[in-house]
Scaffold this active site. Structure first.
Site, PDB file in Angstrom:
ATOM      1  N   ASP A 244      -0.540  11.227  66.793  1.00 21.90           N
ATOM      2  CA  ASP A 244      -1.402  12.208  66.857  1.00 21.90           C
ATOM      3  C   ASP A 244      -1.134  13.204  65.650  1.00 21.90           C
ATOM      4  OD1 ASP A 244      -3.335  14.072  67.911  1.00 21.90           O
ATOM      5  OD2 ASP A 244      -1.697  15.414  68.456  1.00 21.90           O
TER       6      ASP A 244
ATOM      7  N   ASP B 234      -2.313  17.197  64.997  1.00 29.04           N
ATOM      8  CA  ASP B 234      -1.865  18.365  65.381  1.00 29.04           C
ATOM      9  C   ASP B 234      -0.899  18.683  66.430  1.00 29.04           C
ATOM     10  OD1 ASP B 234      -3.987  19.175  63.246  1.00 29.04           O
ATOM     11  OD2 ASP B 234      -5.459  19.657  64.758  1.00 29.04           O
TER      12      ASP B 234
ATOM     13  N   GLY C 201      -4.516  25.533  66.337  1.00 28.09           N
ATOM     14  CA  GLY C 201      -5.588  25.393  66.843  1.00 28.09           C
ATOM     15  C   GLY C 201      -6.553  25.313  65.892  1.00 28.09           C
ATOM     16  N   TYR C 202      -7.448  24.162  66.291  1.00 27.15           N
ATOM     17  CA  TYR C 202      -8.562  23.777  65.153  1.00 27.15           C
ATOM     18  C   TYR C 202      -8.082  23.866  63.700  1.00 27.15           C
ATOM     19  CZ  TYR C 202     -10.690  24.240  69.548  1.00 27.15           C
ATOM     20  OH  TYR C 202     -11.036  24.149  70.782  1.00 27.15           O
TER      21      TYR C 202
ATOM     22  N   GLN D 229     -10.766  15.633  66.636  1.00 31.05           N
ATOM     23  CA  GLN D 229     -11.105  16.832  65.719  1.00 31.05           C
ATOM     24  C   GLN D 229     -12.535  17.418  66.257  1.00 31.05           C
ATOM     25  OE1 GLN D 229      -9.333  18.221  62.921  1.00 31.05           O
ATOM     26  NE2 GLN D 229      -7.516  16.770  63.911  1.00 31.05           N
TER      27      GLN D 229
ATOM     28  N   CYS E 100     -14.428   7.129  71.326  1.00 26.60           N
ATOM     29  CA  CYS E 100     -13.459   7.377  70.305  1.00 26.60           C
ATOM     30  C   CYS E 100     -12.552   8.491  70.614  1.00 26.60           C
ATOM     31  CB  CYS E 100     -13.688   7.516  68.966  1.00 26.60           C
ATOM     32  SG  CYS E 100     -15.148   8.497  68.609  1.00 26.60           S
TER      33      CYS E 100
END
Length: 186
Positions: free
Chosen positions: A8, A10, A18-19, A52, A106
């Site tokens: 993964d 982040d 965050g984002y 994302q 996905c």
């Protein structure tokens, strides 16, 4: 067939603010570059699989994600640690950007990104590893027949309750040291 380590992004590769969709918000976690380089020396290919949803939420664009990915890959390449494959899901069922609003195959915990990588790189999933910081990362890997599941990062305590069979390490360097010392059996 090749063995791989799936990651993964982040919270595992970079700080999770965050984002993370801009270069200003992208910061590698300590020791990650060296850990990835060591995995390559051990004969693993490395694959990034990342949700994302910030794209679907309109917080950044696919081009922004590509810019961050190019920067990340360039920095990793300097130490021989560039990911062999990068897969991302821009979708979310409640997206504000209509073109990304769907219940796709996905988005983790679904396994499609893993299956794309398996096909492209001829990966032996049973002898591969998933490193994530959320149960959904590991659930997606399990659904794709990845047998070794590893939790790292800030969320490990709460997520380990959801995935008690996962191996737990504070950070990437600890995980790679355990793999190198053959503390992890595949």
């Amino acid at each position: 067939m090749q063995k791989a380590v799936f990651f993964d992004r982040d919270g595992v590769i970079n700080r999770d603010y965050g984002y993370v969709g801009t270069l200003e918000r992208f910061e590698f976690l300590p020791g990650v570059s060296e850990a990835l380089a060591e995995l390559k020396k051990l004969g693993y290919i490395t694959i990034l699989v990342t949700n994302q949803s910030g794209i679907a939420r309109g917080l950044y664009t696919v081009d922004d994600f590509d810019t961050v990915t190019e920067f990340m890959q360039g920095q990793l390449d300097l130490v021989g640690a560039k990911f062999d494959g990068v897969y991302f899901c821009p979708h979310h069922p409640n997206a504000t950007v209509a073109e990304f609003r769907c219940d796709c195959t996905c988005r983790k915990p679904k396994p499609e990104m893993f299956l794309w990588a398996q096909k492209e790189f001829d990966i032996d999933m049973e002898h591969s590893i998933m490193v994530g910081d959320h149960a959904t990362d590991l659930q997606a890997a399990q659904a794709a027949n990845v047998k070794t599941l590893v939790l790292v990062g800030e969320h490990i305590t709460s997520e380990h309750k959801l995935m008690p069979q996962a191996l737990v390490y504070e950070n990437m360097p600890q995980f790679v040291a355990a793999l190198k010392n053959q503390s992890i059996s595949l």
